[in-house]
Design a protein around this motif. Structure first.
Motif, short mmCIF file in Angstrom:
data_model
loop_
_atom_site.label_atom_id
_atom_site.label_comp_id
_atom_site.label_asym_id
_atom_site.label_seq_id
_atom_site.Cartn_x
_atom_site.Cartn_y
_atom_site.Cartn_z
N GLU A 273 0.70 -1.10 0.25
CA GLU A 273 0.06 0.04 -0.06
C GLU A 273 0.70 1.28 -0.03
N THR B 57 -2.67 3.75 9.19
CA THR B 57 -3.51 3.44 8.30
C THR B 57 -4.03 1.98 8.55
N GLY B 58 -4.60 1.22 7.65
CA GLY B 58 -5.08 -0.10 7.73
C GLY B 58 -4.05 -1.02 7.94
N GLY B 59 -2.81 -0.67 7.45
CA GLY B 59 -1.73 -1.74 7.27
C GLY B 59 -0.50 -1.48 7.76
N VAL B 60 -0.41 -0.17 7.94
CA VAL B 60 1.14 0.55 8.40
C VAL B 60 0.82 1.63 9.27
N ASP C 14 4.99 -2.28 9.02
CA ASP C 14 3.98 -2.94 9.06
C ASP C 14 3.14 -3.27 10.24
N ARG C 15 2.02 -3.04 10.62
CA ARG C 15 1.21 -3.09 11.57
C ARG C 15 1.37 -4.59 12.44
N ASP C 16 1.33 -5.55 11.40
CA ASP C 16 1.66 -7.00 11.81
C ASP C 16 3.02 -7.16 12.22
N THR D 264 -2.34 0.16 17.80
CA THR D 264 -1.90 -0.76 16.69
C THR D 264 -1.23 -2.08 17.04
#
Length: 502
Positions: A349, A422-425, A441-443, A491
């Protein structure tokens, strides 16, 4: 899962192969000896000049320089021969081992399933002889790292494919290739003037080794001694910038010549670069945790940026020499849209471009620190003025320069301070001279640490540190507003809400 193909020259996995050890390629002896001899010969030139300036006879100069080069090359050949004799390695389907038997026996073992990054490098001599150095990194924070110097080039390539278990063989697309015009951004680095000053310092250090420094200084003073001091200062700065520019351009060409970055369908990355020393580095996509954009003032003025990768197993802990590992660069200084595009390909993204600003108290803290620096610098400048009254202008000049630079740095730092989720980072931006944006990366975020000084408590601010398995392992964002902090620490999951009571 299909077992990885055996490495050519390596033992076939099985009980009988457990005791079979292989040796490094013997061509590493002439390769290393030639490189060391060339380095010694290059260093002998300024040494010879220094000896001649100190009045030493030509015969002695030749004896020390040529003899030293021959002696150093011979010692290198002997040490490489010993290293080759005492070092062995073996590879099977599960582990790769390196054993060194000299006065004591040391065995380093690494699970092939934990290898996340493989780098194959070869200098000019190694490429000519058909060998390469292989460096392996595991996926753990500060994890194991093995170096094999050197292996046959085909064996090194097959070893890479074996250790990555076919991950590097998936379909890929080219993300970026070097544009020679990017070299114009190299001098904009904050390191350019430091390279120039270091070069000037080396010249005087070599002269000092042979007692020629006074003569060199006298020779220079005879030619510029009557010039006004501001002109002399401007000349020194200009010389440093010229020398630094030459060094920056040379380093850019050496490090990035032939750059090509490929992105595999499984997220893995392959980076090829280097002129004198060619490097081929592979990053396991499952261990890529984010990227870092570097934008010092010179890059920002030209609309450029540099991109590093954040991945587990690289840039964390210390290497075999005890030095802190650095996050590997992916893209050199180039137009900002280039590293931004690579970041999007790596992250899946676009990297955030709009950031949430931090409270006004964060700006006030930076202005207060800038004022404190001005006071200290002015105090130091007042010392020579108190001793020699004719230097009355020194503290005024120091105050003016420190004030201008300090105020600019404080305001630029506060403008750059910000974050975005954001949704991913999660993106964390800070700094002025060393402006950087960490896009994680949030994960890949393991957790958050909360730190508050007494001054921050009074101002209603907090410093948050994201912990991730990659890069330096900790990503710091200073002076976040208390009302902004929960957005960041959540997060890593709702369990981190307990930080609200800190």
């Amino acid at each position: 899962m299909t077992a990885p193909a055996p490495v050519p020259g390596a033992p076939t996995p099985g009980p009988a192969a457990e005791t079979e050890w292989l040796r490094l390629d013997p061509r590493t002896i002439p390769a290393t000896t030639a490189v060391v001899a060339g380095a010694l010969a290059a260093a002998a030139v300024p040494v010879a000049i220094g000896m001649l300036l100190s009045g030493l006879a030509v015969g002695w100069v030749l004896l020390w320089t040529i003899g030293g080069t021959v002696l150093g090359a011979g010692a290198t050949a002997v040490s490489e021969t010993i290293r080759l004799a005492v070092t062995t390695y073996r590879v099977d389907a599960h582990r790769i081992d390196r054993r060194v038997r000299f006065l004591a026996s040391t065995t380093t073992s690494l699970s092939t399933g934990r290898v996340r990054n493989v780098e194959i490098s070869a200098d000019l001599v190694q490429r000519r002889l058909g060998i390469a150095t292989v460096k392996l990194a595991s996926g753990e924070t500060g994890g194991s790292r093995l170096t094999f110097a050197a292996l046959d080039r085909e064996v090194a390539d097959d070893l890479r494919r074996h250790l990555l278990a076919g991950r590097s063989g998936t379909d890929s697309s080219e993300v970026v290739r070097l544009d020679p015009a990017w070299v114009r951004y190299a001098p904009a680095s904050v390191m350019t003037p430091l390279f120039g000053l270091a070069g000037i310092g080396i010249v005087f250090q070599v002269a000092d080794w042979f007692g020629a420094a006074p003569e060199v200084l006298q020779w220079i003073w005879d030619r510029i001694g009557e010039w006004p001091i501001p002109v002399i200062a401007a000349g020194v700065v200009s010389l440093a910038l010229v020398m630094g520019t030459i060094a920056s351009v040379a380093m850019f060409i050496e490090n990035w010549w032939g750059l090509r970055l490929d992105h595999h369908d499984d997220g893995s990355l392959e980076l090829r670069r280097g002129l004198l020393v060619g490097r081929h580095t592979s990053f396991d996509g499952r261990r890529v945790r984010g990227v870092t954009l570097h934008e010092p003032p010179g890059f920002r003025a030209l609309g450029a940026a540099r991109l590093d990768v954040v991945a587990s197993g690289v840039g964390t802990g210390k290497d075999e020499d005890g030095k802190q590992k650095q996050s590997p660069p992916l893209v050199p200084a180039s137009p900002r849209e280039v590293p931004a595009g690579v970041a999007e390909a790596v992250l899946g993204e676009p990297a955030p471009t709009r950031f949430r600003a931090h409270p006004p108290a964060a700006r006030r803290r930076r202005i207060v620190r800038a004022v404190a620096v001005v006071v200290v610098v002015t105090g130091f400048g007042a010392v020579p003025a108190a001793i020699w009254p004719w230097l009355w202008w020194v503290p005024l000049l120091a105050a003016a320069l420190a004030g201008a630079v300090g105020l600019w740095a404080a305001l630029d730092n506060s403008r750059g301070l910000g974050h975005a989720v954001t949704g991913g980072v999660v993106a964390l931006r800070k700094g002025s001279l060393m402006r950087r944006t960490d896009v994680l990366d949030r994960d890949g975020i393991l957790g958050w640490n909360l730190r508050r000084t007494p001054f921050q408590r009074r101002a209603g601010l907090v410093t948050l540190v994201a912990t991730a398995a990659g890069g330096g392992g900790a990503f710091r964002l200073p002076d976040v507003g208390l009302e902004q902090a929960p957005e960041l620490w959540r997060t890593a999951g709702p369990v981190w809400d307990h930080l609200a009571g800190a």
